[in-house]
Write a protein that holds these residues in place. Structure first.
Motif, PDB file in Angstrom:
ATOM      1  N   TYR A 185     -16.712   7.871 -27.697  1.00  0.00           N
ATOM      2  CA  TYR A 185     -17.857   7.194 -27.085  1.00  0.00           C
ATOM      3  C   TYR A 185     -17.790   5.726 -27.494  1.00  0.00           C
ATOM      4  O   TYR A 185     -17.717   5.402 -28.689  1.00  0.00           O
ATOM      5  CB  TYR A 185     -19.165   7.817 -27.550  1.00  0.00           C
ATOM      6  N   LEU A 186     -17.805   4.825 -26.517  1.00  0.00           N
ATOM      7  CA  LEU A 186     -17.684   3.386 -26.784  1.00  0.00           C
ATOM      8  C   LEU A 186     -19.061   2.740 -26.865  1.00  0.00           C
ATOM      9  O   LEU A 186     -19.833   2.764 -25.901  1.00  0.00           O
ATOM     10  CB  LEU A 186     -16.851   2.710 -25.689  1.00  0.00           C
ATOM     11  N   VAL A 187     -19.353   2.159 -28.040  1.00  0.00           N
ATOM     12  CA  VAL A 187     -20.624   1.467 -28.304  1.00  0.00           C
ATOM     13  C   VAL A 187     -20.339  -0.023 -28.391  1.00  0.00           C
ATOM     14  O   VAL A 187     -19.343  -0.438 -29.016  1.00  0.00           O
ATOM     15  CB  VAL A 187     -21.231   1.982 -29.632  1.00  0.00           C
ATOM     16  N   VAL A 235     -16.380   4.404 -31.106  1.00  0.00           N
ATOM     17  CA  VAL A 235     -15.709   3.124 -31.324  1.00  0.00           C
ATOM     18  C   VAL A 235     -16.735   2.031 -31.059  1.00  0.00           C
ATOM     19  O   VAL A 235     -17.326   1.966 -29.977  1.00  0.00           O
ATOM     20  CB  VAL A 235     -14.486   2.969 -30.404  1.00  0.00           C
ATOM     21  N   ILE A 236     -16.969   1.215 -32.067  1.00  0.00           N
ATOM     22  CA  ILE A 236     -18.067   0.241 -32.037  1.00  0.00           C
ATOM     23  C   ILE A 236     -17.490  -1.158 -31.990  1.00  0.00           C
ATOM     24  O   ILE A 236     -16.674  -1.548 -32.843  1.00  0.00           O
ATOM     25  CB  ILE A 236     -18.953   0.400 -33.286  1.00  0.00           C
ATOM     26  N   ILE A 237     -17.922  -1.937 -31.002  1.00  0.00           N
ATOM     27  CA  ILE A 237     -17.520  -3.345 -30.896  1.00  0.00           C
ATOM     28  C   ILE A 237     -18.783  -4.182 -30.790  1.00  0.00           C
ATOM     29  O   ILE A 237     -19.491  -4.139 -29.775  1.00  0.00           O
ATOM     30  CB  ILE A 237     -16.602  -3.580 -29.682  1.00  0.00           C
ATOM     31  N   GLY A 238     -19.067  -4.924 -31.858  1.00  0.00           N
ATOM     32  CA  GLY A 238     -20.196  -5.847 -31.853  1.00  0.00           C
ATOM     33  C   GLY A 238     -19.708  -7.279 -31.692  1.00  0.00           C
ATOM     34  O   GLY A 238     -18.527  -7.529 -31.416  1.00  0.00           O
ATOM     35  N   GLU A 239     -20.604  -8.237 -31.901  1.00  0.00           N
ATOM     36  CA  GLU A 239     -20.220  -9.645 -31.741  1.00  0.00           C
ATOM     37  C   GLU A 239     -19.138 -10.029 -32.732  1.00  0.00           C
ATOM     38  O   GLU A 239     -18.154 -10.692 -32.377  1.00  0.00           O
ATOM     39  CB  GLU A 239     -21.456 -10.546 -31.926  1.00  0.00           C
ATOM     40  N   ASP A 240     -19.274  -9.632 -34.013  1.00  0.00           N
ATOM     41  CA  ASP A 240     -18.271  -9.981 -35.024  1.00  0.00           C
ATOM     42  C   ASP A 240     -16.928  -9.353 -34.697  1.00  0.00           C
ATOM     43  O   ASP A 240     -15.874 -10.000 -34.818  1.00  0.00           O
ATOM     44  CB  ASP A 240     -18.734  -9.523 -36.414  1.00  0.00           C
ATOM     45  N   GLU A 241     -16.937  -8.063 -34.279  1.00  0.00           N
ATOM     46  CA  GLU A 241     -15.686  -7.386 -33.939  1.00  0.00           C
ATOM     47  C   GLU A 241     -14.994  -8.072 -32.756  1.00  0.00           C
ATOM     48  O   GLU A 241     -13.769  -8.222 -32.736  1.00  0.00           O
ATOM     49  CB  GLU A 241     -15.936  -5.910 -33.604  1.00  0.00           C
ATOM     50  N   LYS A 252     -15.863   5.270 -36.009  1.00  0.00           N
ATOM     51  CA  LYS A 252     -16.680   6.166 -36.820  1.00  0.00           C
ATOM     52  C   LYS A 252     -16.413   7.606 -36.423  1.00  0.00           C
ATOM     53  O   LYS A 252     -16.529   7.984 -35.248  1.00  0.00           O
ATOM     54  CB  LYS A 252     -18.164   5.853 -36.660  1.00  0.00           C
ATOM     55  N   ALA A 253     -16.057   8.437 -37.413  1.00  0.00           N
ATOM     56  CA  ALA A 253     -15.863   9.871 -37.169  1.00  0.00           C
ATOM     57  C   ALA A 253     -17.226  10.547 -37.167  1.00  0.00           C
ATOM     58  O   ALA A 253     -17.892  10.636 -38.199  1.00  0.00           O
ATOM     59  CB  ALA A 253     -14.962  10.475 -38.238  1.00  0.00           C
ATOM     60  N   LEU A 254     -17.646  10.994 -36.012  1.00  0.00           N
ATOM     61  CA  LEU A 254     -19.009  11.527 -35.874  1.00  0.00           C
ATOM     62  C   LEU A 254     -19.148  12.944 -36.409  1.00  0.00           C
ATOM     63  O   LEU A 254     -20.257  13.393 -36.680  1.00  0.00           O
ATOM     64  CB  LEU A 254     -19.419  11.509 -34.395  1.00  0.00           C
ATOM     65  N   ARG A 255     -18.064  13.671 -36.568  1.00  0.00           N
ATOM     66  CA  ARG A 255     -18.143  15.051 -37.033  1.00  0.00           C
ATOM     67  C   ARG A 255     -17.619  15.214 -38.464  1.00  0.00           C
ATOM     68  O   ARG A 255     -17.387  16.324 -38.918  1.00  0.00           O
ATOM     69  CB  ARG A 255     -17.341  15.981 -36.107  1.00  0.00           C
ATOM     70  N   ALA A 256     -17.417  14.106 -39.182  1.00  0.00           N
ATOM     71  CA  ALA A 256     -16.867  14.180 -40.537  1.00  0.00           C
ATOM     72  C   ALA A 256     -17.930  14.631 -41.527  1.00  0.00           C
ATOM     73  O   ALA A 256     -19.135  14.465 -41.307  1.00  0.00           O
ATOM     74  CB  ALA A 256     -16.323  12.813 -40.958  1.00  0.00           C
TER      75      ALA A 256
END
Length: 452
Positions: free
Chosen positions: A336-338, A391-397, A406-410
């Protein structure tokens, strides 16, 4: 019409149900498992029309069957006057196609189909007016080996689905001459007990007395149980065929019960008939049924061709799987792309295409009427999707050409979020997912197909 008048809401036809996205994944898993088993036995798919000429079913199923008398959706084509019917079952259409296209001219064929069937009856659990069946038809085979193979194929499917509570009932209804002798004995017997027969049985007494054996009327059970049994009228060839089926099943450790009252609702069956039944679906306990039908080709004007097949109700199988806890809603995606900011969104769209090129299923968070949403709200959506990774992409990234994975099921104890260079995200995720799949291979039962 007044502008303020609210239009009446249109709803679906009773007994014809929508399959919503929340359930579609389970349907797909079931269908894929069924098709995998059928293909492993060399069966090829055939697709026939939903609408067929009405005489196909009237002639093939029998004029005095419940389906033809009360349950078919039949109509007249207003353009040319043709009498047409929504198919109530699949075998007649497959045989019609086999004759029309001369499918068995070069040898026997193993065929399978899946699709909607239609019967106008009272909707209830496991019984609908539009329902789905998967069926197989083995055309051109004469021996008991093909009958047994179809049963073995069903047993393999139940094993792959993890079903423990489905049992096999078996019978032989012989050939035409044997059934005629038994039919005469039945009529004579039922006439001696005419006072016990209900109205439906009396109506069927001379038209289709075999169907009286299938009655559910408690007041008739003792009388029916003492009726002449068809197996007592079988000749040597029919008995040898039936014994051949049983021998193969015993050799392969498939348990079965011979049920002398087991008959099929359609007129075209002969010799081997079988049903897979369960006690977990109430009155609709049959999940799969079939048998041999060596005379149907001739009935439709084709060259005499031996044949055997079965059909299974997909809705009933799903009910059974859910009752056993064997099926759960599958993940909507792998990743899932955030994202946050327009630059991050553009990078997310590029990354999404790269991940799909690599064979992964990806959902990109898109804007709604209320906007894109905060990181927190997007992460809730990511978790609800069932994805293994966000998978997270913000302004800094976006500025640093990176992404957070981020592993959501870890497990909580694990470090489940890492920063990865943008150009290596695809390889990183493929390595992680490959490692998880390798771990899944170490289950206790490698032959069991997991549907979770």
């Amino acid at each position: 019409m007044s502008e303020n008048k609210k239009l009446e809401k249109i709803v679906g036809v009773k007994g014809m149900n929508d399959i919503l996205p929340a359930d579609a994944g389970m349907w797909e898993l079931l269908e894929n498992t069924v098709q995998s088993v059928l293909k492993s036995y060399g069966f090829q798919q055939i697709r026939t029309p939903i609408v067929e000429p009405t005489p196909l079913f009237a002639r093939g199923l029998g004029e005095v069957t419940d389906i033809v008398e009360k349950e078919m959706y039949s109509f007249e084509d207003s353009m040319n006057g043709d009498k047409l019917t929504l198919r109530p079952e699949g075998t007649a259409g497959v045989v019609r196609a086999a004759i029309e296209h001369n499918l068995v001219y070069d040898g026997p064929k193993r065929l399978w189909y899946v699709g909607q069937m239609f019967r106008h009856e009272k909707p209830q659990r496991g019984r609908y007016r539009q329902f789905y069946q998967t069926g197989v038809e083995a055309l051109g085979f004469t021996g008991p080996d093909i009958d047994a193979e179809l049963i073995l194929m069903c047993q393999r499917l139940w094993d792959d689905l993890g079903l423990q509570n489905v049992r096999l009932e078996l019978n032989s209804i012989g050939d035409a001459a044997e059934r005629n002798a038994h039919r005469a004995a039945l009529i004579a017997y039922f006439e001696q007990h005419i006072d016990v027969l209900d109205a439906e049985a009396k109506r069927r007494l001379h038209a289709n007395p075999l169907r009286i054996l299938d009655t559910k009327n408690p007041a008739m059970q003792d009388m029916v149980n003492a009726a002449p049994k068809l197996i007592e009228y079988l000749g040597s060839e029919s008995l040898e065929h039936f014994e051949g089926v049983q021998a193969i099943l015993r050799q392969n450790n498939v348990p079965f019960t011979i049920n002398p009252r087991l008959v099929r609702g359609m007129d075209y069956y002969n010799r081997t008939v079988f049903e897979w039944v369960t006690d977990e679906l109430g009155s609709q306990g049959t999940v799969c049924a079939g048998g041999r039908y060596d005379t149907l080709f001739s009935t439709f004007g084709g060259k005499p061709t031996p044949a055997c097949g079965f059909a299974m109700g997909m809705e009933r199988l799903l009910e059974l799987l859910k009752a056993n806890g064997e099926m759960h809603e599958p993940a909507q995606c792998d990743v899932y792309l955030v994202h946050q900011s327009s630059a991050a969104q553009m990078q997310s769209m590029v990354l999404g295409e790269r991940l799909r090129d690599a064979g992964l299923n990806v959902v990109l968070h898109c804007a709604t009427a209320t906007g894109v949403g905060s990181f927190k709200s997007q992460m809730k959506k990511a978790d609800a999707s069932g994805a293994a990774y966000a998978v997270i992409i913000g302004e800094d990234e976006a500025v640093n050409q990176q992404a957070s994975v981020k592993a959501l099921r870890a497990d909580e104890q694990e470090t489940n979020q890492v920063t990865v260079p943008f150009d290596t995200v695809v390889d990183y995720l493929l390595d992680q997912i490959a490692g998880e799949h390798h771990g899944d291979d170490c289950c206790d039962d490698p032959d069991h197909i997991h549907l979770h």
